[in-house]
Design an enzyme around this catalytic site. Structure first.
Site, short mmCIF file in Angstrom:
data_model
loop_
_atom_site.label_atom_id
_atom_site.label_comp_id
_atom_site.label_asym_id
_atom_site.label_seq_id
_atom_site.Cartn_x
_atom_site.Cartn_y
_atom_site.Cartn_z
CE1 TYR A 180 -61.14 61.70 62.83
CE2 TYR A 180 -62.42 61.68 64.87
CZ TYR A 180 -61.20 61.82 64.20
OH TYR A 180 -60.09 62.08 64.92
N GLY A 233 -55.45 50.86 68.47
CA GLY A 233 -56.39 50.81 67.36
C GLY A 233 -57.58 49.89 67.52
CB CYS A 247 -72.87 80.26 64.21
SG CYS A 247 -73.66 81.09 65.58
CD GLU A 248 -68.88 76.67 61.45
OE1 GLU A 248 -69.12 76.23 60.30
OE2 GLU A 248 -68.08 77.58 61.68
CE1 TYR A 265 -57.70 59.75 70.01
CE2 TYR A 265 -59.08 57.79 69.97
CZ TYR A 265 -57.84 58.37 69.98
OH TYR A 265 -56.72 57.58 69.96
NE ARG A 304 -61.44 54.58 68.27
CZ ARG A 304 -61.72 55.76 67.71
NH1 ARG A 304 -62.82 56.41 68.04
NH2 ARG A 304 -60.89 56.29 66.83
NE ARG A 322 -64.88 59.76 67.90
CZ ARG A 322 -65.79 58.90 67.49
NH1 ARG A 322 -67.03 58.94 67.93
NH2 ARG A 322 -65.47 57.96 66.64
C1 LIG Z 1 -53.64 57.30 68.40
C2 LIG Z 1 -52.56 56.33 68.62
C3 LIG Z 1 -52.77 55.22 69.44
C4 LIG Z 1 -54.12 54.90 70.06
O1 LIG Z 1 -55.06 54.58 69.08
P1 LIG Z 1 -56.50 54.04 69.52
O2 LIG Z 1 -57.21 53.84 68.24
O3 LIG Z 1 -57.12 55.12 70.34
O4 LIG Z 1 -56.31 52.79 70.28
C5 LIG Z 1 -51.72 54.38 69.65
N1 LIG Z 1 -50.50 54.61 69.11
C6 LIG Z 1 -50.26 55.67 68.31
C7 LIG Z 1 -48.91 55.87 67.75
C8 LIG Z 1 -51.28 56.56 68.04
O5 LIG Z 1 -51.04 57.59 67.24
#
Ligand SMILES: *Cc1c(COP(=O)(O)O)cnc(C)c1O
Length: 415
Positions: A316, A239, A343-344, A371, A276, A312
């Site tokens: 998002y 994350g 076509c969107e 992603y 990410r 993306r």
């Molecule tokens: C998507 C995900 C990650 C990676 O998340 P990032 O934001 O890309 O670092 C890690 N663990 C789980 C369980 C996930 O679903």
């Protein structure tokens, strides 16, 4: 520098000019820097070097075999969410005993395959899944290593679609029900408690939610310990955010230090699952401007990449920088929407960008390593883009451009 503008004004990936890559491989083209990928992985590894740890790259961010292979060579583990991803890790020649299996909907077949491949751990997300896993393990006369994914109910302060650690999210088990889940594992001869995990969201730029989540996990760990249930590894998920525009990403050393302070002298292996932050800023998408279109209120640059290549922005409302490959000439900048041929109306890569651009020139969509390709589709019967990795002055095609024939190779007519 993995990505830099050279004195001649041209954007380079490591030592290769983007225009050279485009003429060699065509556009739209995903380009990744080996250096950037490896440096990002090493940053995690070194931040955690004070404790037993394993960096399990979350390959859903970018699952190209060459990317997995490079990380595997560094000693990476992997966080998978399907047996398709498990097969990729295997095909890339990586160590399956360093694989953790996440996801809320693993099928019994997927469990059986992962079990027979000897993965490190199943990150279980519900009691029903635990029962299914026990059944599969029993049928195979095996013992499944289990971590329970805890939903710590913390607000990661990120986009709702990528926030995963709140009570209302579908992920994980709450801290109260988790006690029963761990008892169940401990009491079943075909299950073994190995760890505890969480993953609270994506694109986080603040350490505080990690600290809060870890505190909640440790409270649970400590109480399980008193009941004789020992947690061997703590998986803090991924994350960590990256800079797309002006975000201030988490400093990994400060983050690791914060985790360390909360962990104290507990004897536990730390697992992290970054996706990410390993690949996001290690890639760009090269695209060619096909046409410019000007109306009274709007200027459009219609490019050869589209939402099927990079969804993306549409999915998002994500913002990714879009820059000309050759430094813009002195000509006047206009306000452009950068759109694709699909076509969107949601088919845009960027809106309201001040750019001086001409027909046929190359643009680079930055921060496209995570992603992006993995979410690409064949919508509008568009073959998926090629992927290239640059390594110093060399470039390697790591996924060839799809052909038109491949688009419908699996389809057939009624007799
Ligand atoms: C998507 C995900 C990650 C990676 O998340 P990032 O934001 O890309 O670092 C890690 N663990 C789980 C369980 C996930 O679903």
């Amino acid at each position: 520098m993995s990505f830099s503008r050279r004195p001649d004004g041209e954007l380079h990936v490591e030592d290769i000019a983007c225009s050279e890559l485009a003429s060699r491989y065509g556009t739209p083209l995903y380009v990744y820097s080996r250096d950037a990928i490896e440096n990002a992985w090493r940053a995690f590894d070194s931040a955690l070097s004070g404790r037993p740890h394993l960096v399990c790259y979350a390959l859903k961010a970018n699952s190209n075999l060459a990317v997995l292979n490079l990380l595997g060579r560094l000693g990476s583990g992997f966080d998978i969410v399907s047996v398709g991803e498990l097969a990729r890790v295997k095909a890339a020649g990586c160590d399956l005993s360093k694989v953790v299996f996440s996801g809320v909907g693993k099928s019994p077949d997927e469990m059986a395959t992962a079990l027979s491949e000897g993965i490190k751990c199943f990150n279980v997300e519900s009691v029903a899944e635990l029962d299914a896993l026990a059944e599969v393990a029993s049928a195979h006369g095996a013992v499944a290593p289990v971590s329970v994914r805890i939903n710590p109910d913390v607000d990661a302060g990120t986009h709702p679609y990528i926030s995963t650690g709140l009570k209302e999210n579908k992920f994980g088990i709450d801290t109260v029900s988790a006690v029963g889940a761990y008892r169940k594992i401990a009491d079943n001869a075909h299950l073994e408690v190995t760890g505890m995990d969480c993953h609270i969201g994506s694109q986080l730029t603040d350490i505080a939610p990690y600290r809060d989540a870890l505190k909640r996990l440790l409270k649970l760990c400590d109480s399980l310990h008193e009941q004789g249930i020992k947690i061997k590894h703590l998986d803090l998920g991924g994350g960590q955010g990256i800079r797309y525009k002006d975000e201030q990403p988490i400093d990994l050393n400060s983050w690791a230090q914060a985790m360390d302070e909360v962990l104290g002298d507990r004897d536990v292996e730390i697992i992290v699952e970054p996706g990410r932050s390993i690949v996001g800023n290690a890639g760009l998408l090269l695209t060619t401007v096909r046409y410019l279109k000007h109306s009274d209120d709007k200027n459009f640059a219609i490019v050869d990449a589209a939402m099927n290549d990079l969804i993306r922005p549409a999915l998002y409302s994500a913002w990714q920088d879009i820059v000309p490959v050759k430094e813009a000439s002195a000509s006047k900048k206009l306000n452009y929407d950068i759109v694709g041929p699909v076509c969107e109306s949601a088919d845009f890569l960027g809106k309201d960008r001040q750019l001086a651009i001409e027909q046929d020139e190359l643009l680079a969509v930055m921060s496209s390593g995570a992603y992006c390709f993995v979410m690409s589709s064949n919508y509008n019967s568009r073959p998926r883009a090629a992927e290239v990795i640059v390594d110093g002055g060399d470039s390697h095609i790591v996924r060839k451009r799809e052909t038109i024939e491949e688009l419908f190779a699996g389809e057939s007519l009624l007799p």
